[in-house]
Design a protein around this motif. Sequence first.
Motif, short mmCIF file in Angstrom:
data_model
loop_
_atom_site.label_atom_id
_atom_site.label_comp_id
_atom_site.label_asym_id
_atom_site.label_seq_id
_atom_site.Cartn_x
_atom_site.Cartn_y
_atom_site.Cartn_z
N VAL A 197 44.14 53.41 51.91
CA VAL A 197 44.55 52.16 52.54
C VAL A 197 44.72 52.46 54.02
CG1 VAL A 197 46.28 50.33 52.61
CG2 VAL A 197 45.71 51.42 50.42
N ALA A 198 43.96 51.78 54.87
CA ALA A 198 44.01 51.99 56.32
C ALA A 198 44.59 50.74 56.96
CB ALA A 198 42.62 52.28 56.87
N VAL A 199 45.63 50.90 57.76
CA VAL A 199 46.37 49.74 58.25
C VAL A 199 46.42 49.73 59.78
CG1 VAL A 199 47.75 49.70 56.16
CG2 VAL A 199 48.64 50.88 58.17
N GLU A 200 46.65 48.54 60.33
CA GLU A 200 46.77 48.35 61.77
C GLU A 200 48.12 48.90 62.24
OE1 GLU A 200 47.00 44.65 64.95
OE2 GLU A 200 46.24 44.26 62.94
N ALA A 201 48.20 50.23 62.24
CA ALA A 201 49.44 50.92 62.58
C ALA A 201 49.08 52.24 63.25
CB ALA A 201 50.27 51.18 61.33
N ASP A 202 50.07 52.86 63.90
CA ASP A 202 49.83 54.12 64.59
C ASP A 202 49.60 55.25 63.60
OD1 ASP A 202 50.02 53.00 67.11
OD2 ASP A 202 52.19 53.30 67.23
N TRP A 203 48.67 56.12 63.94
CA TRP A 203 48.26 57.22 63.07
C TRP A 203 49.42 58.13 62.66
CZ3 TRP A 203 44.05 58.53 60.33
CH2 TRP A 203 43.89 59.87 59.93
N PRO A 204 50.27 58.63 63.58
CA PRO A 204 51.35 59.53 63.15
C PRO A 204 52.38 58.86 62.24
CG PRO A 204 50.99 59.67 65.53
CD PRO A 204 50.25 58.47 65.04
N ASP A 205 52.73 57.60 62.53
CA ASP A 205 53.73 56.89 61.71
C ASP A 205 53.20 56.66 60.30
OD1 ASP A 205 55.15 56.83 64.06
OD2 ASP A 205 54.65 54.74 64.52
N ALA A 206 51.95 56.24 60.21
CA ALA A 206 51.37 56.00 58.89
C ALA A 206 51.14 57.31 58.14
CB ALA A 206 50.04 55.23 59.03
N TYR A 207 50.86 58.38 58.88
CA TYR A 207 50.63 59.66 58.21
C TYR A 207 51.90 60.17 57.54
CZ TYR A 207 48.54 64.17 57.20
OH TYR A 207 48.06 65.27 56.55
N ARG A 208 53.04 59.83 58.09
CA ARG A 208 54.30 60.18 57.42
C ARG A 208 54.37 59.50 56.06
NH1 ARG A 208 60.45 59.84 59.96
NH2 ARG A 208 61.57 60.22 57.99
N VAL A 209 53.96 58.24 55.99
CA VAL A 209 53.89 57.52 54.71
C VAL A 209 52.86 58.18 53.81
CG1 VAL A 209 53.45 55.30 53.61
CG2 VAL A 209 54.59 55.38 55.85
N ASN A 210 51.73 58.56 54.38
CA ASN A 210 50.68 59.22 53.60
C ASN A 210 51.22 60.47 52.91
OD1 ASN A 210 47.78 59.76 52.88
ND2 ASN A 210 48.15 61.55 54.15
#
Length: 450
Positions: free
Chosen positions: A72-85
């Motif tokens: 799932v790729a979202v309109e969000a910053d890469w580092p912040d979303a990677y924490r969720v990943n």
Amino acid sequence: MSAQLSRTLASAVGEFAHPLRGTHEDYDPLLALVGDARFILLGEASHGTHEFYSARAEISKRLIRERGVSAVAVEADWPDAYRVNRYVRADSADADAEQSLAGFRRFPQWMWRNADVLDFVGWLRAHNESRAEGDKVGFYGIDLYSLHASMEAVIRYLREVDPDAARRAARRYGCFDRYGPEPQQYGYAARLGLTPTCEAEVVEQLLELQKSAAAYAQRGRNLSPDAQFFAEQNARLVRNAERYYRAMFDSRVNSWNMRDRHMADTIDALIDYLGNTQRTAKVVVWAHNSHLGDARATEMGSAGELNVGQLVRQRHGDDAVLIGFTTHRGTVTAADDWDEPARRKTVRPALGESYEALFHQTGRSNFYLPLASDHDALSDLSQPRLERAIGVIYRPESERQSHYFQADLPAQFDAVLHYDVTRAVEPLERTPHWHPGEPEEPPETYPTAL
């Protein structure tokens, strides 16, 4: 279009539309449309509507379970979303889904720190628990605003695999130190020629990281399996963000195009990376309609702007499916201006000459409508109409000028989901400006005749 023709078209849409009744079968026609496509783009008509987030989550769950979606790729910053990943892959110290969303501190926090995203992240973690490592579904950001966070991430990774390279990276990225935490200050000074740019430094850093990728992968065996990919994407983001912040003070069209190219390139890089470990990598993308609908079918395209939807279609053809979302009225979480508090605001009924008003005329509450149809009665849908776009800011007092643009909906999307009355997404942090009660109706001040 005359009132009679509009009523006739609304009647045809109502007959052809698939009603959404809140059942598992609601999205069967959408999944049939998707088929084996590898790029499924799910838009939204605002950044603060519960129904859009909830529907995208339910559709994504089915795409993950039934179509083998890998990310799932979202309109969000890469580092912040990677924490969720890392959290959804059980590869982080975060205790729960809410803690994994703590990286989303920058305005607008509610865009990803909300109840619907929280529920989806919890579901994704549970789904992954029974999956082998190579089959786990990831959560990634595709935006490029995280200049400083991405620089820090590159240096942090290099400290683990090559301390000398980490020191070189710190020196290169130190070029930005004099401008403080706001990259716009750098962009302004560099654009006016008040200071040398940092372009050479960020390009040099990316090239060194890419050149050493194989060696770093060997040294970083104790790190996350995709730590090198994460670091390279951060270095690429820094390069693109440096260009973007300079372009902000040059041309709006140029900066918009740079941002959307970065997002489209990130999606491609993600698919390529996942394709190395999975048989057929597929991605579902969450972003605003203005990014995911084909810009060539809107007045944006006429002004020279391109977007993710256009680029994905051009690059991948029938392997891409573009889905839009619309609403007629309700409430929305949005701010009055940039960096101001989230408010629960009333969304005015759609303007009469818009697609949203046409869909309201059908008398159906919520429905799915495929747009790639040879149905003669729907041919007039291709006659350009107004379409509403609410971002993180909503200004009902100037709605026509601020939130509408001309579009040819069937050329813009493959299908649309319409929710006639919608409600505001619930932020995880409710400030005094956001309350669950009915918001006050804004004064009738904007020129309705425009």
